[in-house]
Design an enzyme around this catalytic site. Structure first.
Site, PDB file in Angstrom:
ATOM      1  N   LYS A  75     -49.975 -35.711 -11.984  1.00 12.42           N
ATOM      2  CA  LYS A  75     -49.933 -34.158 -11.921  1.00 12.42           C
ATOM      3  C   LYS A  75     -50.131 -33.710 -13.217  1.00 12.42           C
ATOM      4  O   LYS A  75     -49.160 -33.822 -14.102  1.00 12.42           O
ATOM      5  CB  LYS A  75     -48.884 -34.013 -10.922  1.00 12.42           C
ATOM      6  CG  LYS A  75     -48.822 -32.315 -10.934  1.00 12.42           C
ATOM      7  CD  LYS A  75     -47.738 -32.024  -9.839  1.00 12.42           C
ATOM      8  CE  LYS A  75     -47.618 -30.384  -9.693  1.00 12.42           C
ATOM      9  NZ  LYS A  75     -46.698 -30.212  -8.506  1.00 12.42           N
ATOM     10  N   ASP A  80     -37.613 -25.224  -4.737  1.00 17.07           N
ATOM     11  CA  ASP A  80     -38.883 -25.041  -4.232  1.00 17.07           C
ATOM     12  C   ASP A  80     -39.299 -26.296  -3.152  1.00 17.07           C
ATOM     13  O   ASP A  80     -40.463 -26.642  -3.063  1.00 17.07           O
ATOM     14  CB  ASP A  80     -39.859 -25.468  -5.372  1.00 17.07           C
ATOM     15  CG  ASP A  80     -41.304 -25.069  -5.315  1.00 17.07           C
ATOM     16  OD1 ASP A  80     -41.410 -24.109  -4.351  1.00 17.07           O
ATOM     17  OD2 ASP A  80     -42.028 -25.408  -6.036  1.00 17.07           O
ATOM     18  N   ALA A  98     -56.313 -33.735  -5.648  1.00 18.45           N
ATOM     19  CA  ALA A  98     -56.058 -32.244  -5.014  1.00 18.45           C
ATOM     20  C   ALA A  98     -56.301 -31.530  -6.366  1.00 18.45           C
ATOM     21  O   ALA A  98     -55.919 -31.696  -7.341  1.00 18.45           O
ATOM     22  CB  ALA A  98     -54.443 -32.086  -4.657  1.00 18.45           C
ATOM     23  N   SER A  99     -56.696 -30.224  -6.188  1.00 14.49           N
ATOM     24  CA  SER A  99     -56.896 -29.233  -7.440  1.00 14.49           C
ATOM     25  C   SER A  99     -56.441 -27.853  -6.736  1.00 14.49           C
ATOM     26  O   SER A  99     -56.867 -27.268  -5.701  1.00 14.49           O
ATOM     27  CB  SER A  99     -58.269 -29.465  -7.829  1.00 14.49           C
ATOM     28  OG  SER A  99     -58.884 -28.234  -7.581  1.00 14.49           O
ATOM     29  N   GLY A 100     -55.518 -27.354  -7.435  1.00 16.56           N
ATOM     30  CA  GLY A 100     -55.053 -25.894  -6.969  1.00 16.56           C
ATOM     31  C   GLY A 100     -55.056 -25.035  -8.301  1.00 16.56           C
ATOM     32  O   GLY A 100     -55.298 -25.241  -9.196  1.00 16.56           O
ATOM     33  N   GLY A 101     -54.455 -23.848  -8.082  1.00 21.35           N
ATOM     34  CA  GLY A 101     -54.241 -22.870  -8.982  1.00 21.35           C
ATOM     35  C   GLY A 101     -53.289 -23.126 -10.192  1.00 21.35           C
ATOM     36  O   GLY A 101     -53.386 -22.618 -11.278  1.00 21.35           O
ATOM     37  N   PHE A 102     -52.698 -24.312  -9.828  1.00 19.58           N
ATOM     38  CA  PHE A 102     -51.384 -24.417 -10.891  1.00 19.58           C
ATOM     39  C   PHE A 102     -51.479 -26.066 -11.417  1.00 19.58           C
ATOM     40  O   PHE A 102     -50.818 -26.178 -12.287  1.00 19.58           O
ATOM     41  CB  PHE A 102     -49.939 -24.219  -9.908  1.00 19.58           C
ATOM     42  CG  PHE A 102     -49.933 -22.804  -9.525  1.00 19.58           C
ATOM     43  CD1 PHE A 102     -49.681 -21.904 -10.219  1.00 19.58           C
ATOM     44  CD2 PHE A 102     -50.265 -22.630  -8.163  1.00 19.58           C
ATOM     45  CE1 PHE A 102     -49.598 -20.530  -9.994  1.00 19.58           C
ATOM     46  CE2 PHE A 102     -50.069 -21.332  -7.684  1.00 19.58           C
ATOM     47  CZ  PHE A 102     -49.807 -20.280  -8.485  1.00 19.58           C
ATOM     48  N   VAL A 147     -54.069 -32.920  -9.114  1.00 21.60           N
ATOM     49  CA  VAL A 147     -53.374 -33.995  -8.921  1.00 21.60           C
ATOM     50  C   VAL A 147     -54.333 -35.111  -8.833  1.00 21.60           C
ATOM     51  O   VAL A 147     -55.331 -35.188  -8.030  1.00 21.60           O
ATOM     52  CB  VAL A 147     -52.334 -34.049  -7.710  1.00 21.60           C
ATOM     53  CG1 VAL A 147     -51.696 -35.293  -7.344  1.00 21.60           C
ATOM     54  CG2 VAL A 147     -51.362 -33.069  -7.551  1.00 21.60           C
TER      55      VAL A 147
HETATM   56  P1  ATP Z   1     -46.698 -26.648  -6.209  1.00 21.52           P
HETATM   57  O1  ATP Z   1     -45.714 -27.843  -6.048  1.00 21.52           O
HETATM   58  O2  ATP Z   1     -47.142 -27.258  -7.784  1.00 21.52           O
HETATM   59  O3  ATP Z   1     -46.480 -25.481  -6.045  1.00 21.52           O
HETATM   60  P2  ATP Z   1     -48.350 -28.012  -4.286  1.00 21.52           P
HETATM   61  O4  ATP Z   1     -47.309 -27.938  -3.345  1.00 21.52           O
HETATM   62  O5  ATP Z   1     -49.597 -27.561  -3.620  1.00 21.52           O
HETATM   63  O6  ATP Z   1     -48.102 -27.164  -5.574  1.00 21.52           O
HETATM   64  P3  ATP Z   1     -48.768 -30.300  -5.809  1.00 21.52           P
HETATM   65  O7  ATP Z   1     -47.586 -30.871  -6.391  1.00 21.52           O
HETATM   66  O8  ATP Z   1     -49.671 -29.446  -6.727  1.00 21.52           O
HETATM   67  O9  ATP Z   1     -48.287 -29.460  -4.685  1.00 21.52           O
HETATM   68  O10 ATP Z   1     -49.660 -31.306  -5.392  1.00 21.52           O
HETATM   69  C1  ATP Z   1     -50.998 -30.915  -4.553  1.00 21.52           C
HETATM   70  C2  ATP Z   1     -51.326 -32.012  -3.528  1.00 21.52           C
HETATM   71  O11 ATP Z   1     -51.466 -33.422  -4.121  1.00 21.52           O
HETATM   72  C3  ATP Z   1     -50.238 -32.346  -2.526  1.00 21.52           C
HETATM   73  O12 ATP Z   1     -50.032 -31.521  -1.270  1.00 21.52           O
HETATM   74  C4  ATP Z   1     -50.480 -33.651  -1.882  1.00 21.52           C
HETATM   75  O13 ATP Z   1     -51.270 -33.778  -1.004  1.00 21.52           O
HETATM   76  C5  ATP Z   1     -51.119 -34.336  -3.443  1.00 21.52           C
HETATM   77  N1  ATP Z   1     -49.964 -35.002  -3.972  1.00 21.52           N
HETATM   78  C6  ATP Z   1     -48.845 -34.594  -4.972  1.00 21.52           C
HETATM   79  N2  ATP Z   1     -48.249 -35.584  -5.613  1.00 21.52           N
HETATM   80  C7  ATP Z   1     -48.604 -36.976  -4.783  1.00 21.52           C
HETATM   81  C8  ATP Z   1     -48.338 -38.112  -4.883  1.00 21.52           C
HETATM   82  N3  ATP Z   1     -47.304 -38.475  -5.610  1.00 21.52           N
HETATM   83  N4  ATP Z   1     -48.713 -38.899  -4.121  1.00 21.52           N
HETATM   84  C9  ATP Z   1     -50.026 -38.549  -3.075  1.00 21.52           C
HETATM   85  N5  ATP Z   1     -50.522 -37.360  -3.277  1.00 21.52           N
HETATM   86  C10 ATP Z   1     -50.000 -36.386  -3.933  1.00 21.52           C
END
Ligand code: ATP
Length: 346
Positions: free
Chosen positions: A51, A147, A29-33, A36
């Site tokens: 992450k 959150d 996953a790759s986002g603005g913040f 992963v």
């Molecule tokens: P934030 O919580 O920082 O606002 P977000 O809710 O989009 O951002 P992230 O924690 O950045 O979530 O994770 C992005 C995506 O990565 C998740 O939606 C999930 O699909 C995947 N992901 C995150 N942590 C894990 C993990 N431990 N195992 C598998 N997939 C994960």
């Protein structure tokens, strides 16, 4: 015992990793913040998730400060062990990030749009979420999540959930309430923020409110306030608006009415009228139990004293009935009905 360049004291239980400890990273996953990654530990032969927050980029303005903050938070978080809380393993120093358990089925937001989920499964997810939150709030002092949203509920290969991203809200300590609202709008998390957010520091009832919105999204399998401008959402919520109850499917079992009643209490405008997770978890346990074993009669006077039973075992302790169900049996109950073109779940 390990030392970290970012901690003044050596820190027991925190492991430090670098990229060399893993096979090549696989970005999931790759986002603005944050980005992963799924990463297989070379020695342990175990998939882990790393992450990497953009705040931890070396070129980032406050890299040193953020990294020592992360080290402190991680030292606290690795000690938190509970079945419905995502385990943290430690810190990756290069690239900088947090190392945690890998969850095969990603986050709940994706599960909710990809699959039609049975009522039994919905109730189980809600109950497991309540157990996880109850555990965090029963710590001394309570650990606030602040959150809670479907993106932070992760799903394992057996479709059990674990709550992620708890404890990281401390990063936002120095934000004013107004900045907190603005940041939530930018991040797309304003739907889960309680109306009192503008009035000052949050407490345990903040998480109870967020839980109620996630609960609505699980029951309806829809995004709350779809089609409404994000800032307008918060203005309306402050004025008392909530997600539409008419969107709850009509084919729901009778226990759904009680779940909706619980949800409405959790999003009450008055904080004092929102129940604590210690009460919520009793109700979700009972409702999940009723759906799982519809033939069992539970009298009004029945007390369900245990706060945290394993999800695979429901005990209705009125002196006569104690029933257990194996995990494999739950799987057999056809928990997910796959929709048309959705992905397969293993
Ligand atoms: P934030 O919580 O920082 O606002 P977000 O809710 O989009 O951002 P992230 O924690 O950045 O979530 O994770 C992005 C995506 O990565 C998740 O939606 C999930 O699909 C995947 N992901 C995150 N942590 C894990 C993990 N431990 N195992 C598998 N997939 C994960």
């Amino acid at each position: 015992e390990t030392t970290s360049p970012f901690l003044q004291q050596p820190c027991v239980n925190v492991s430090y990793f670098t990229e060399d400890d893993f096979l090549p990273f696989d970005k999931i996953a790759s986002g603005g913040f944050a980005n992963v990654f799924k990463a297989k530990h070379k020695l342990w032969r175990l998939d882990l998730a790393v992450k990497c927050s953009h705040l931890l980029r070396e070129e980032s303005f406050s890299f040193e400060r953020n990294m020592s903050h992360l080290a402190e938070e991680t030292a606290r978080m690795v000690k938190i062990r509970f079945k419905y809380i995502l385990p943290i393993y430690g810190i990756c120093t290069k690239p900088a990030g947090i190392v945690m358990e890998y969850m095969q089925n990603g986050s709940l937001d994706k599960l909710l749009v990809r699959y039609t989920i049975t009522w039994l499964m919905k109730f189980r997810i809600i109950h497991e979420m309540a157990m996880g939150m109850n555990f965090l709030h029963s710590m001394n002092p309570p650990l606030l999540h602040l959150d809670l949203k479907p993106g932070n509920i992760l799903v394992d290969e057996n479709l059990h959930i674990k709550i992620a991203d708890f404890g990281l809200s401390k990063w936002e300590d120095d934000l004013s309430s107004k900045q907190h609202v603005e940041r939530s709008v930018v991040r797309g998390t304003i739907n889960y923020m309680p109306p009192e957010l503008l009035n000052g520091p949050s407490g345990v009832k903040h998480d109870v409110y967020s839980f109620s919105i996630v609960l609505w999204e699980i029951l309806t399998q829809q995004k709350s306030y779809a089609g409404t401008n994000t800032m307008a959402v918060f203005v309306k919520v402050v004025a008392g608006a909530r997600p539409c109850l008419k969107l709850i499917p009509e084919n729901s079992p009778q226990e759904c009415a009680q779940m909706v009643d619980l949800m409405k209490r959790c999003w009450d405008q008055e904080l004092d009228r929102r129940p604590a997770f210690s009460e919520i978890v009793m109700e979700t346990e009972m409702l999940f139990g009723l759906l799982q074993f519809p033939d069992i009669q539970i009298s009004n006077s029945t007390k369900i004293p245990k706060l945290t039973p394993p999800s695979s075992s429901i005990s209705v302790q009125n002196g006569t009935i104690i029933t257990e169900i194996a995990n494999s049996e739950l799987q057999r109950l056809n928990l997910l009905a796959k929709t048309g073109s959705s992905d397969e779940l293993s």
